[in-house]
Design an enzyme around this catalytic site. Sequence first.
Site, mmCIF file in Angstrom:
data_model
loop_
_atom_site.group_PDB
_atom_site.id
_atom_site.type_symbol
_atom_site.label_atom_id
_atom_site.label_comp_id
_atom_site.label_asym_id
_atom_site.label_seq_id
_atom_site.Cartn_x
_atom_site.Cartn_y
_atom_site.Cartn_z
ATOM 1 N N ARG A 122 0.836 -1.201 0.000
ATOM 2 C CA ARG A 122 0.000 0.000 0.000
ATOM 3 C C ARG A 122 0.866 1.245 0.000
ATOM 4 O O ARG A 122 0.732 2.112 -0.832
ATOM 5 C CB ARG A 122 -0.901 -0.032 1.226
ATOM 6 C CG ARG A 122 -1.683 1.228 1.438
ATOM 7 C CD ARG A 122 -2.808 1.012 2.405
ATOM 8 N NE ARG A 122 -3.653 -0.086 1.990
ATOM 9 C CZ ARG A 122 -4.187 -0.977 2.817
ATOM 10 N NH1 ARG A 122 -3.970 -0.903 4.099
ATOM 11 N NH2 ARG A 122 -4.952 -1.938 2.356
ATOM 12 N N TYR A 123 1.764 1.338 0.979
ATOM 13 C CA TYR A 123 2.662 2.486 1.069
ATOM 14 C C TYR A 123 3.897 2.167 0.222
ATOM 15 O O TYR A 123 4.298 1.004 0.121
ATOM 16 C CB TYR A 123 3.083 2.706 2.531
ATOM 17 C CG TYR A 123 1.915 2.851 3.475
ATOM 18 C CD1 TYR A 123 1.258 4.065 3.612
ATOM 19 C CD2 TYR A 123 1.458 1.762 4.220
ATOM 20 C CE1 TYR A 123 0.187 4.199 4.482
ATOM 21 C CE2 TYR A 123 0.385 1.895 5.092
ATOM 22 C CZ TYR A 123 -0.248 3.111 5.226
ATOM 23 O OH TYR A 123 -1.310 3.239 6.073
ATOM 24 N N ARG A 126 6.786 0.192 2.273
ATOM 25 C CA ARG A 126 6.454 -0.846 3.241
ATOM 26 C C ARG A 126 5.566 -1.893 2.604
ATOM 27 O O ARG A 126 4.714 -1.537 1.781
ATOM 28 C CB ARG A 126 5.655 -0.257 4.421
ATOM 29 C CG ARG A 126 6.467 0.507 5.405
ATOM 30 C CD ARG A 126 5.637 1.595 6.061
ATOM 31 N NE ARG A 126 5.569 2.777 5.222
ATOM 32 C CZ ARG A 126 4.788 3.822 5.442
ATOM 33 N NH1 ARG A 126 3.981 3.826 6.455
ATOM 34 N NH2 ARG A 126 4.804 4.860 4.622
ATOM 35 N N CYS A 135 -4.281 -18.711 13.495
ATOM 36 C CA CYS A 135 -3.928 -18.008 14.739
ATOM 37 C C CYS A 135 -4.172 -18.968 15.881
ATOM 38 O O CYS A 135 -4.930 -19.926 15.739
ATOM 39 C CB CYS A 135 -4.817 -16.790 14.925
ATOM 40 S SG CYS A 135 -4.662 -15.596 13.598
ATOM 41 N N CYS A 139 -9.919 -14.141 17.068
ATOM 42 C CA CYS A 139 -10.521 -13.029 17.801
ATOM 43 C C CYS A 139 -11.834 -12.668 17.122
ATOM 44 O O CYS A 139 -11.887 -12.536 15.897
ATOM 45 C CB CYS A 139 -9.589 -11.825 17.772
ATOM 46 S SG CYS A 139 -7.916 -12.239 18.294
ATOM 47 N N CYS A 142 -11.703 -9.676 14.734
ATOM 48 C CA CYS A 142 -10.610 -9.634 13.751
ATOM 49 C C CYS A 142 -11.057 -8.955 12.456
ATOM 50 O O CYS A 142 -12.093 -9.294 11.890
ATOM 51 C CB CYS A 142 -10.146 -11.044 13.444
ATOM 52 S SG CYS A 142 -8.801 -11.067 12.245
ATOM 53 N N ARG A 144 -9.576 -9.351 9.704
ATOM 54 C CA ARG A 144 -9.351 -10.293 8.589
ATOM 55 C C ARG A 144 -10.212 -11.542 8.736
ATOM 56 O O ARG A 144 -9.799 -12.637 8.378
ATOM 57 C CB ARG A 144 -7.879 -10.683 8.524
ATOM 58 C CG ARG A 144 -6.998 -9.534 8.206
ATOM 59 C CD ARG A 144 -5.600 -9.954 7.745
ATOM 60 N NE ARG A 144 -4.810 -8.762 7.635
ATOM 61 C CZ ARG A 144 -3.706 -8.527 8.338
ATOM 62 N NH1 ARG A 144 -3.227 -9.442 9.149
ATOM 63 N NH2 ARG A 144 -3.061 -7.390 8.203
ATOM 64 N N ASP A 303 -12.747 -1.554 12.553
ATOM 65 C CA ASP A 303 -12.955 -1.477 11.102
ATOM 66 C C ASP A 303 -14.399 -1.794 10.694
ATOM 67 O O ASP A 303 -15.186 -2.294 11.489
ATOM 68 C CB ASP A 303 -12.031 -2.481 10.400
ATOM 69 C CG ASP A 303 -10.599 -2.021 10.435
ATOM 70 O OD1 ASP A 303 -10.367 -0.808 10.474
ATOM 71 O OD2 ASP A 303 -9.711 -2.892 10.444
ATOM 72 N N ASP A 340 -8.352 3.202 10.211
ATOM 73 C CA ASP A 340 -7.770 2.607 9.007
ATOM 74 C C ASP A 340 -8.794 2.846 7.903
ATOM 75 O O ASP A 340 -9.892 2.269 7.922
ATOM 76 C CB ASP A 340 -7.505 1.110 9.233
ATOM 77 C CG ASP A 340 -6.190 0.686 8.619
ATOM 78 O OD1 ASP A 340 -5.758 1.334 7.644
ATOM 79 O OD2 ASP A 340 -5.594 -0.292 9.098
ATOM 80 N N LYS A 347 -3.797 4.450 7.476
ATOM 81 C CA LYS A 347 -4.186 4.874 8.826
ATOM 82 C C LYS A 347 -4.249 6.392 8.917
ATOM 83 O O LYS A 347 -3.280 7.073 8.591
ATOM 84 C CB LYS A 347 -3.189 4.333 9.840
ATOM 85 C CG LYS A 347 -3.234 2.828 9.916
ATOM 86 C CD LYS A 347 -2.112 2.259 10.714
ATOM 87 C CE LYS A 347 -1.983 0.777 10.466
ATOM 88 N NZ LYS A 347 -1.469 0.449 9.121
#
Length: 436
Positions: A122-123, A126, A135, A139, A142, A144, A303, A340, A347
């Site tokens: 994206r950036y 990075r 995982c 969670c 989450c 994702r 999100d 985000d 962000k």
Amino acid sequence: MHMTNKGTEATKADPESRKIDPLTDDWRWQLRNSIKTLEGVEEFLGIRFDPNERVLLERTLEKFPLSVTPYYLSLVETEDFRNDPVFKQAVPCADELIVQEHDMADPLAEDTDSPVPMVTHRYPDRVLLRIGNTCSMYCRHCTRKRTVGDTDAAPMPGDIEAALDYIRSTESVRDVLLSGGDPLMLSDSRLDQILTALDEIEHVEVVRLGTRMPTVLPQRITEDLCKMLATHHPLWLNTHFNHPNEITPASKAALRRLADAGLPLGNQSVLLAGVNDCPRIMRRLVERLVANRVRPYYLYQCDLSEGLSHFRTPVSKGIEIIENLIGHTSGFAVPRYVIDAPHGGGKIPVMPNCIVSWAPDRVVLRNYEGVICAYQEPVEYDRTQCGQECATCDLTGPPSPPRTINGVAGLLHDNNDTDALVPEDNERHNRRDNEA
Ligand code: SF4
């Protein structure tokens, strides 16, 4: 209290002392004995779901799997489990079935900004490298949810090599964030291989790990793992604590091992309704984090992922929390509150406004106590102009490679003729173009 989880040896912790059964110190045992069913949760905690609720919860599990380590589930205070912050993060809730009008499967456009599988770029400098999709705990909040635990979304053989090749051939990438799922679900040796491959790429200056292990499976942070990680510096680690109840003797020991291995530690919390949307709880959390050498890094607005609407707070709640932290606790304990941006906008910091007014020679500010003061601007300032020509600049220092400067920073830049940023479909500009 001793309970068994459906065919496992899981033991409920003593909630008073937070001492976990020694059996649970083996992280592989924890994973093998993870609780993955509603019956398992009931049996482990000694609770019962209402039969009507249960039907909805089963439907929730068809969409988003359940998996929680005995260690993490043992932190639930069973007396009032429905309001328990650990329970809410670990155990499904029927509200996850609600999909609101503005909810999205991939609100951060991670799949769209993906030049090769497992990479989000994206950036400019990075990349996010998702080296797995499992995982130790799924969670409930989450972002994702669309991929974690979904076997169809797991990396295919060759995906990681192709991702590494992409990073090798993209010289602008200086920072790689390893995420997932949770990258510490990989074995030490596989992780060592990937980190070694990244170390060998000259333009990669820093690698970060994003992991929830210190919170949900601190036993994974073994001495051997830390010894291996210490051979890959500069390596940073961001973890994910959302509530002070998650900071236990076991998680403190894990953080100590990581910090002693030289990893700078940061924390990314998510603001969650009914879990941590309280200034006092957040202050306790950030103060406990810094006491354990973890810098609170981000506080995320929840999100727009599908199934998270019950966790979302208004943005004003986040501002209120940050207002209660700035000046009221150590500066380095105050995280940056960010949204985000949907569609991959990145962000965006949203913080309380402390500038009250501004004149050419002074800026009027307010502090955390409400005191309003004027800061006198310099009478003379010999402005440094940046033409991105370090070789002929009056400021001394190593030359920096030219970088694209865009957005609002571009409007501020000395060598930029742009004086307005206009959206592509601006009606007024379209009319002008049509008239011309
Ligand atoms: S550990 Fe991270 S990636 Fe995994 S389910 Fe939790 S929030 Fe999602």
